[in-house]
Motif scaffolding. Structure first.
Motif, PDB file in Angstrom:
ATOM      1  N   ARG A 145      30.403  42.599  39.611  1.00 20.33           N
ATOM      2  CA  ARG A 145      31.858  42.703  39.748  1.00 20.33           C
ATOM      3  C   ARG A 145      32.490  43.411  38.557  1.00 20.33           C
ATOM      4  O   ARG A 145      33.408  44.220  38.728  1.00 20.33           O
ATOM      5  CB  ARG A 145      32.452  41.307  39.928  1.00 20.33           C
ATOM      6  CG  ARG A 145      32.133  40.712  41.288  1.00 20.33           C
ATOM      7  CD  ARG A 145      32.505  39.250  41.407  1.00 20.33           C
ATOM      8  NE  ARG A 145      32.297  38.759  42.774  1.00 20.33           N
ATOM      9  CZ  ARG A 145      32.289  37.489  43.125  1.00 20.33           C
ATOM     10  NH1 ARG A 145      32.488  36.540  42.193  1.00 20.33           N
ATOM     11  NH2 ARG A 145      32.091  37.126  44.377  1.00 20.33           N
ATOM     12  N   CYS A 189      33.323  32.878  38.251  1.00 22.62           N
ATOM     13  CA  CYS A 189      32.975  34.040  39.081  1.00 22.62           C
ATOM     14  C   CYS A 189      32.009  33.606  40.185  1.00 22.62           C
ATOM     15  O   CYS A 189      30.877  34.084  40.281  1.00 22.62           O
ATOM     16  CB  CYS A 189      32.364  35.133  38.208  1.00 22.62           C
ATOM     17  SG  CYS A 189      32.328  36.769  38.976  1.00 22.62           S
ATOM     18  N   CYS A 196      39.682  34.295  39.739  1.00 24.69           N
ATOM     19  CA  CYS A 196      40.020  35.462  38.912  1.00 24.69           C
ATOM     20  C   CYS A 196      41.264  35.241  38.062  1.00 24.69           C
ATOM     21  O   CYS A 196      41.389  35.829  36.975  1.00 24.69           O
ATOM     22  CB  CYS A 196      40.202  36.691  39.805  1.00 24.69           C
ATOM     23  SG  CYS A 196      38.727  37.136  40.751  1.00 24.69           S
ATOM     24  N   HIS A 197      42.185  34.402  38.530  1.00 23.27           N
ATOM     25  CA  HIS A 197      43.438  34.203  37.808  1.00 23.27           C
ATOM     26  C   HIS A 197      43.236  33.511  36.463  1.00 23.27           C
ATOM     27  O   HIS A 197      44.107  33.588  35.584  1.00 23.27           O
ATOM     28  CB  HIS A 197      44.426  33.407  38.659  1.00 23.27           C
ATOM     29  CG  HIS A 197      43.943  32.035  39.031  1.00 23.27           C
ATOM     30  ND1 HIS A 197      42.906  31.826  39.919  1.00 23.27           N
ATOM     31  CD2 HIS A 197      44.357  30.794  38.627  1.00 23.27           C
ATOM     32  CE1 HIS A 197      42.702  30.533  40.051  1.00 23.27           C
ATOM     33  NE2 HIS A 197      43.555  29.876  39.275  1.00 23.27           N
ATOM     34  N   CYS A 199      40.094  33.897  34.762  1.00 27.05           N
ATOM     35  CA  CYS A 199      38.888  34.498  34.195  1.00 27.05           C
ATOM     36  C   CYS A 199      39.165  35.079  32.811  1.00 27.05           C
ATOM     37  O   CYS A 199      40.117  35.848  32.635  1.00 27.05           O
ATOM     38  CB  CYS A 199      38.366  35.598  35.117  1.00 27.05           C
ATOM     39  SG  CYS A 199      36.912  36.445  34.461  1.00 27.05           S
ATOM     40  N   GLN A 202      38.950  39.003  32.802  1.00 21.02           N
ATOM     41  CA  GLN A 202      39.626  39.632  33.941  1.00 21.02           C
ATOM     42  C   GLN A 202      40.007  41.081  33.649  1.00 21.02           C
ATOM     43  O   GLN A 202      39.861  41.974  34.484  1.00 21.02           O
ATOM     44  CB  GLN A 202      40.867  38.809  34.279  1.00 21.02           C
ATOM     45  CG  GLN A 202      41.772  39.368  35.335  1.00 21.02           C
ATOM     46  CD  GLN A 202      43.159  38.756  35.255  1.00 21.02           C
ATOM     47  OE1 GLN A 202      44.073  39.377  34.722  1.00 21.02           O
ATOM     48  NE2 GLN A 202      43.323  37.539  35.755  1.00 21.02           N
ATOM     49  N   SER A 203      40.499  41.324  32.429  1.00 22.15           N
ATOM     50  CA  SER A 203      40.985  42.667  32.097  1.00 22.15           C
ATOM     51  C   SER A 203      39.868  43.703  32.027  1.00 22.15           C
ATOM     52  O   SER A 203      40.137  44.910  32.013  1.00 22.15           O
ATOM     53  CB  SER A 203      41.732  42.638  30.760  1.00 22.15           C
ATOM     54  OG  SER A 203      40.866  42.226  29.706  1.00 22.15           O
ATOM     55  N   CYS A 205      37.311  43.690  34.282  1.00 23.39           N
ATOM     56  CA  CYS A 205      36.623  43.654  35.575  1.00 23.39           C
ATOM     57  C   CYS A 205      37.137  44.744  36.512  1.00 23.39           C
ATOM     58  O   CYS A 205      38.289  44.729  36.957  1.00 23.39           O
ATOM     59  CB  CYS A 205      36.803  42.285  36.225  1.00 23.39           C
ATOM     60  SG  CYS A 205      35.916  42.109  37.784  1.00 23.39           S
ATOM     61  N   TYR A 208      38.036  43.386  40.047  1.00 25.25           N
ATOM     62  CA  TYR A 208      39.332  42.707  40.084  1.00 25.25           C
ATOM     63  C   TYR A 208      40.471  43.731  40.124  1.00 25.25           C
ATOM     64  O   TYR A 208      41.429  43.583  40.891  1.00 25.25           O
ATOM     65  CB  TYR A 208      39.498  41.811  38.865  1.00 25.25           C
ATOM     66  CG  TYR A 208      40.873  41.190  38.758  1.00 25.25           C
ATOM     67  CD1 TYR A 208      41.242  40.120  39.565  1.00 25.25           C
ATOM     68  CD2 TYR A 208      41.810  41.695  37.853  1.00 25.25           C
ATOM     69  CE1 TYR A 208      42.506  39.564  39.484  1.00 25.25           C
ATOM     70  CE2 TYR A 208      43.075  41.143  37.763  1.00 25.25           C
ATOM     71  CZ  TYR A 208      43.426  40.084  38.582  1.00 25.25           C
ATOM     72  OH  TYR A 208      44.684  39.541  38.500  1.00 25.25           O
ATOM     73  N   SER A 209      40.351  44.744  39.309  1.00 26.95           N
ATOM     74  CA  SER A 209      41.427  45.741  39.246  1.00 26.95           C
ATOM     75  C   SER A 209      41.584  46.499  40.563  1.00 26.95           C
ATOM     76  O   SER A 209      42.678  46.984  40.876  1.00 26.95           O
ATOM     77  CB  SER A 209      41.168  46.736  38.099  1.00 26.95           C
ATOM     78  OG  SER A 209      39.999  47.497  38.370  1.00 26.95           O
ATOM     79  N   GLU A 211      40.735  45.004  43.488  1.00 27.92           N
ATOM     80  CA  GLU A 211      40.829  43.953  44.498  1.00 27.92           C
ATOM     81  C   GLU A 211      39.658  43.992  45.486  1.00 27.92           C
ATOM     82  O   GLU A 211      39.822  43.814  46.695  1.00 27.92           O
ATOM     83  CB  GLU A 211      42.171  44.038  45.246  1.00 27.92           C
ATOM     84  CG  GLU A 211      43.379  43.858  44.340  1.00 27.92           C
ATOM     85  CD  GLU A 211      44.687  43.872  45.109  1.00 27.92           C
ATOM     86  OE1 GLU A 211      44.663  44.156  46.329  1.00 27.92           O
ATOM     87  OE2 GLU A 211      45.732  43.604  44.501  1.00 27.92           O
ATOM     88  N   GLN A 213      36.668  42.124  44.725  1.00 28.28           N
ATOM     89  CA  GLN A 213      35.722  41.137  44.188  1.00 28.28           C
ATOM     90  C   GLN A 213      34.725  40.646  45.234  1.00 28.28           C
ATOM     91  O   GLN A 213      33.536  40.510  44.950  1.00 28.28           O
ATOM     92  CB  GLN A 213      36.468  39.909  43.629  1.00 28.28           C
ATOM     93  CG  GLN A 213      37.504  40.210  42.574  1.00 28.28           C
ATOM     94  CD  GLN A 213      38.890  40.353  43.173  1.00 28.28           C
ATOM     95  OE1 GLN A 213      39.082  41.123  44.102  1.00 28.28           O
ATOM     96  NE2 GLN A 213      39.860  39.621  42.627  1.00 28.28           N
TER      97      GLN A 213
END
Length: 349
Positions: A145, A189, A196-197, A199, A202-203, A205, A208-209, A211, A213
């Motif tokens: 991911r 994960c 993710c909120h 994680c 997160q920044s 991933c 995630y960026s 969407e 996952q």
């Protein structure tokens, strides 16, 4: 990215890591034991087994001198019993060839029985702070991911792809880094509902960026498990049941169970097959009593659909005096290392 990612991961790990008994030490014996137990087994299940094991065998020297049947009994219920066999072999090898001390390199650890690349990397990094990867399913999911990798995680040839990515991200504190990745995969994960909120990375991933996952990791479909019909012999004599020690090397190796024989699709009389099996393999002549429904047991690669065939003993043969055969009363079942597949049947009796 690597330094920022690594520091964010480790800082989070120090803050929220679960309180697990093998995390309070850097003793390679404890780390090795926990990693072997955690293979294919949930953490909540392992904790009790680990504590009991450490209490009885606190050092690798103690385990090397252990009675094998007692080790199997302690392991009972964890499954994948080849791990228990390799524990004993590995402990003896460490004592006999390494003066009771674990090798401190990945390559040295991989030479030991039952220690593969993942376990070797985990021990080396956590116990000795060697900069080494420890890539399991949780870690592959996280890295898939983070990097949006299209490599199929079910293809063993792709493992090197994930190992390389882990090494690119790793910082000097490799033990906590690896444990952080494991913790992230186990608690945040997760496969179907990643959190993710909350994680900590997160920044970083890519999935995630974008969407995406749930599109990762990439997996080929799981092959269907083979279903086998198994005839289980239930022979009771004077309140005790016939059990035998399964041979080393096969399924449920070196564990106690009821005699069992596979029934192929063309077999017209499973009862007769079971009776002939008793006569040919055990030298026992029996009279059929009844057939009852057994249980289904799911292994990693196959499924047993068990039917019980109950018999009465015609005559006790001399051949029954065999160290791999025992007449066991229900009150003594707990004294034998019986795998879950057969323990499921005990309540039926």
């Amino acid at each position: 990215m690597s330094n920022d990612f690594g520091r964010a991961l480790i800082d989070w790990y120090h803050l929220v890591k679960r309180d697990l008994p093998w995390r309070v030490t850097q003793d390679p014996y404890c780390i090795w034991l926990s990693e072997i137990m955690l293979q294919q087994t949930q953490v909540v299940t392992v904790i009790g087994y680990y504590n009991r094991f450490i209490k009885k065998y606190p050092t690798v020297n103690a385990l090397a001198q252990a009675n094998e049947s007692e080790v199997y009994k302690l392991w009972e219920g964890l499954g994948y019993y080849s791990r228990a066999r390799n524990l004993i072999r590995c402990a003896k090898e460490i004592v006999e060839s390494y003066e009771g001390k674990f090798p401190q390199t990945v390559e040295g650890l991989k030479k030991l029985p039952g220690i593969g690349p993942y376990t070797a990397g985990a021990i080396a990094s956590i116990a000795f702070n060697v900069k080494s990867h420890a890539v399991d399913g949780n870690v592959m999911r996280v890295i898939s991911r983070i990097k949006m990798l299209e490599a199929d995680v079910r293809n063993p040839k792709n493992r090197v792809v994930f190992e390389s990515e882990v090494m690119r991200l790793m910082v000097n504190d490799s033990g906590d880094f690896n444990q952080g990745l494991m913790e992230l995969g186990a608690t945040i994960c997760t496969p179907k509902s990643p959190k993710c909120h909350i994680c900590p990375v997160q920044s970083f991933c890519m999935a995630y960026s974008s969407e995406t996952q749930l599109n990762y990791p990439v997996k080929t479909p799981t092959p269907k498990k083979e279903r086998l019909r198994m005839a289980v012999v239930i022979l009771k004599h004077k309140g005790a049941y016939l059990m035998h020690l399964r041979p080393v090397g096969g399924l449920l190796s070196n564990l106690w169970g009821f005699p069992v024989v596979q029934v192929d699709g063309e077999c017209q009389s499973p009862e007769r097959l079971a009776r002939e099996y008793l006569a040919s393999d055990f030298g026992i002549q029996v009279k059929f009593d009844k057939e009852t429904k057994g249980k289904t047991h799911i292994f990693t690669h196959l499924i047993w659909e068990m039917t019980l065939y109950h018999y009465d003993l015609i005559e006790m043969p001399d051949l029954i005096e065999d160290p791999e055969i025992a007449w066991v009363e229900p009150s003594a079942f707990s004294d034998y290392a019986i795998p879950t597949a057969f323990k499921k049947l005990l309540d039926l009796l």
